[in-house]
Scaffold this motif. Sequence first.
Motif, PDB file in Angstrom:
ATOM      1  N   SER A 164      30.103  34.703  38.981  1.00  0.00           N
ATOM      2  CA  SER A 164      29.787  34.666  37.546  1.00  0.00           C
ATOM      3  C   SER A 164      29.275  36.008  37.020  1.00  0.00           C
ATOM      4  O   SER A 164      29.430  36.303  35.841  1.00  0.00           O
ATOM      5  CB  SER A 164      28.775  33.568  37.247  1.00  0.00           C
ATOM      6  OG  SER A 164      27.572  33.798  37.950  1.00  0.00           O
ATOM      7  N   VAL A 165      28.688  36.825  37.877  1.00  0.00           N
ATOM      8  CA  VAL A 165      28.194  38.143  37.463  1.00  0.00           C
ATOM      9  C   VAL A 165      29.202  39.245  37.777  1.00  0.00           C
ATOM     10  O   VAL A 165      28.908  40.425  37.605  1.00  0.00           O
ATOM     11  CB  VAL A 165      26.828  38.486  38.116  1.00  0.00           C
ATOM     12  CG1 VAL A 165      25.759  37.536  37.643  1.00  0.00           C
ATOM     13  CG2 VAL A 165      26.943  38.510  39.629  1.00  0.00           C
ATOM     14  N   GLY A 166      30.381  38.870  38.244  1.00  0.00           N
ATOM     15  CA  GLY A 166      31.369  39.855  38.652  1.00  0.00           C
ATOM     16  C   GLY A 166      30.946  40.500  39.963  1.00  0.00           C
ATOM     17  O   GLY A 166      30.137  39.948  40.708  1.00  0.00           O
ATOM     18  N   LEU A 167      31.494  41.664  40.245  1.00  0.00           N
ATOM     19  CA  LEU A 167      31.123  42.368  41.477  1.00  0.00           C
ATOM     20  C   LEU A 167      29.923  43.260  41.202  1.00  0.00           C
ATOM     21  O   LEU A 167      30.026  44.485  41.122  1.00  0.00           O
ATOM     22  CB  LEU A 167      32.291  43.174  42.032  1.00  0.00           C
ATOM     23  CG  LEU A 167      33.294  42.374  42.835  1.00  0.00           C
ATOM     24  CD1 LEU A 167      34.377  43.273  43.410  1.00  0.00           C
ATOM     25  CD2 LEU A 167      32.621  41.598  43.948  1.00  0.00           C
ATOM     26  N   HIS A 168      28.787  42.633  41.014  1.00  0.00           N
ATOM     27  CA  HIS A 168      27.518  43.318  40.802  1.00  0.00           C
ATOM     28  C   HIS A 168      26.494  42.710  41.739  1.00  0.00           C
ATOM     29  O   HIS A 168      26.606  41.557  42.131  1.00  0.00           O
ATOM     30  CB  HIS A 168      27.053  43.181  39.343  1.00  0.00           C
ATOM     31  CG  HIS A 168      27.942  43.921  38.399  1.00  0.00           C
ATOM     32  ND1 HIS A 168      27.891  45.282  38.250  1.00  0.00           N
ATOM     33  CD2 HIS A 168      28.928  43.489  37.581  1.00  0.00           C
ATOM     34  CE1 HIS A 168      28.797  45.659  37.375  1.00  0.00           C
ATOM     35  NE2 HIS A 168      29.446  44.592  36.961  1.00  0.00           N
ATOM     36  N   ALA A 169      25.507  43.499  42.091  1.00  0.00           N
ATOM     37  CA  ALA A 169      24.380  43.059  42.910  1.00  0.00           C
ATOM     38  C   ALA A 169      24.825  42.332  44.178  1.00  0.00           C
ATOM     39  O   ALA A 169      25.549  42.895  44.986  1.00  0.00           O
ATOM     40  CB  ALA A 169      23.421  42.233  42.074  1.00  0.00           C
ATOM     41  N   ARG A 170      24.381  41.105  44.345  1.00  0.00           N
ATOM     42  CA  ARG A 170      24.606  40.378  45.590  1.00  0.00           C
ATOM     43  C   ARG A 170      26.091  40.183  45.924  1.00  0.00           C
ATOM     44  O   ARG A 170      26.504  40.448  47.064  1.00  0.00           O
ATOM     45  CB  ARG A 170      23.887  39.031  45.534  1.00  0.00           C
ATOM     46  CG  ARG A 170      23.990  38.265  46.819  1.00  0.00           C
ATOM     47  CD  ARG A 170      23.102  37.018  46.785  1.00  0.00           C
ATOM     48  NE  ARG A 170      23.370  36.191  47.927  1.00  0.00           N
ATOM     49  CZ  ARG A 170      23.753  34.935  47.864  1.00  0.00           C
ATOM     50  NH1 ARG A 170      23.876  34.334  46.697  1.00  0.00           N
ATOM     51  NH2 ARG A 170      23.979  34.252  48.950  1.00  0.00           N
ATOM     52  N   PRO A 171      26.944  39.711  44.998  1.00  0.00           N
ATOM     53  CA  PRO A 171      28.366  39.558  45.358  1.00  0.00           C
ATOM     54  C   PRO A 171      29.014  40.877  45.781  1.00  0.00           C
ATOM     55  O   PRO A 171      29.814  40.903  46.711  1.00  0.00           O
ATOM     56  CB  PRO A 171      29.006  39.011  44.081  1.00  0.00           C
ATOM     57  CG  PRO A 171      27.888  38.377  43.335  1.00  0.00           C
ATOM     58  CD  PRO A 171      26.672  39.200  43.652  1.00  0.00           C
ATOM     59  N   ALA A 172      28.657  41.967  45.117  1.00  0.00           N
ATOM     60  CA  ALA A 172      29.216  43.267  45.483  1.00  0.00           C
ATOM     61  C   ALA A 172      28.755  43.684  46.869  1.00  0.00           C
ATOM     62  O   ALA A 172      29.544  44.180  47.675  1.00  0.00           O
ATOM     63  CB  ALA A 172      28.831  44.326  44.452  1.00  0.00           C
ATOM     64  N   ALA A 173      27.489  43.472  47.154  1.00  0.00           N
ATOM     65  CA  ALA A 173      26.954  43.843  48.469  1.00  0.00           C
ATOM     66  C   ALA A 173      27.619  43.032  49.580  1.00  0.00           C
ATOM     67  O   ALA A 173      27.967  43.583  50.631  1.00  0.00           O
ATOM     68  CB  ALA A 173      25.443  43.645  48.497  1.00  0.00           C
ATOM     69  N   MET A 174      27.821  41.748  49.338  1.00  0.00           N
ATOM     70  CA  MET A 174      28.485  40.900  50.337  1.00  0.00           C
ATOM     71  C   MET A 174      29.925  41.370  50.564  1.00  0.00           C
ATOM     72  O   MET A 174      30.394  41.431  51.700  1.00  0.00           O
ATOM     73  CB  MET A 174      28.468  39.438  49.892  1.00  0.00           C
ATOM     74  CG  MET A 174      27.094  38.814  49.932  1.00  0.00           C
ATOM     75  SD  MET A 174      27.032  37.168  49.179  1.00  0.00           S
ATOM     76  CE  MET A 174      28.245  36.289  50.130  1.00  0.00           C
ATOM     77  N   PHE A 175      30.615  41.703  49.472  1.00  0.00           N
ATOM     78  CA  PHE A 175      32.000  42.156  49.568  1.00  0.00           C
ATOM     79  C   PHE A 175      32.089  43.482  50.317  1.00  0.00           C
ATOM     80  O   PHE A 175      32.889  43.636  51.238  1.00  0.00           O
ATOM     81  CB  PHE A 175      32.607  42.280  48.165  1.00  0.00           C
ATOM     82  CG  PHE A 175      33.982  42.865  48.165  1.00  0.00           C
ATOM     83  CD1 PHE A 175      35.064  42.159  48.659  1.00  0.00           C
ATOM     84  CD2 PHE A 175      34.201  44.147  47.670  1.00  0.00           C
ATOM     85  CE1 PHE A 175      36.339  42.709  48.665  1.00  0.00           C
ATOM     86  CE2 PHE A 175      35.464  44.699  47.662  1.00  0.00           C
ATOM     87  CZ  PHE A 175      36.538  43.981  48.164  1.00  0.00           C
TER      88      PHE A 175
END
Length: 97
Positions: A11-22
């Motif tokens: 929902s936040v795009g590739l920012h913060a936590r999702p980006a770090a996981m990716f």
Amino acid sequence: MPVHKAVVSASVGLHARPAAMFVRAVTETGLPVSIRKAGIQGVDARSLLEVMTADFPFGCEVELSVAEGALNGPVSHSGAEAALRMLARLLESQGAS
């Protein structure tokens, strides 16, 4: 050059936590993966800063690719394709993030 498309579902795009996981998952593949969306040049998917500043919002279709020259080492073409499929599934399963 292996290429795979995916849609960013966090929902936040590739920012913060999702980006770090990716980025962590990309780094673990050991492959030089590039991520791009329409209208921008690909960025190094192993770089958290590059991924976050490229702005991949929720619902954005992205293209993941591995440079052909990277496949001269221990990773085969089919191994690179499998890695890209795994990364695409990660991007598409982060909806709860």
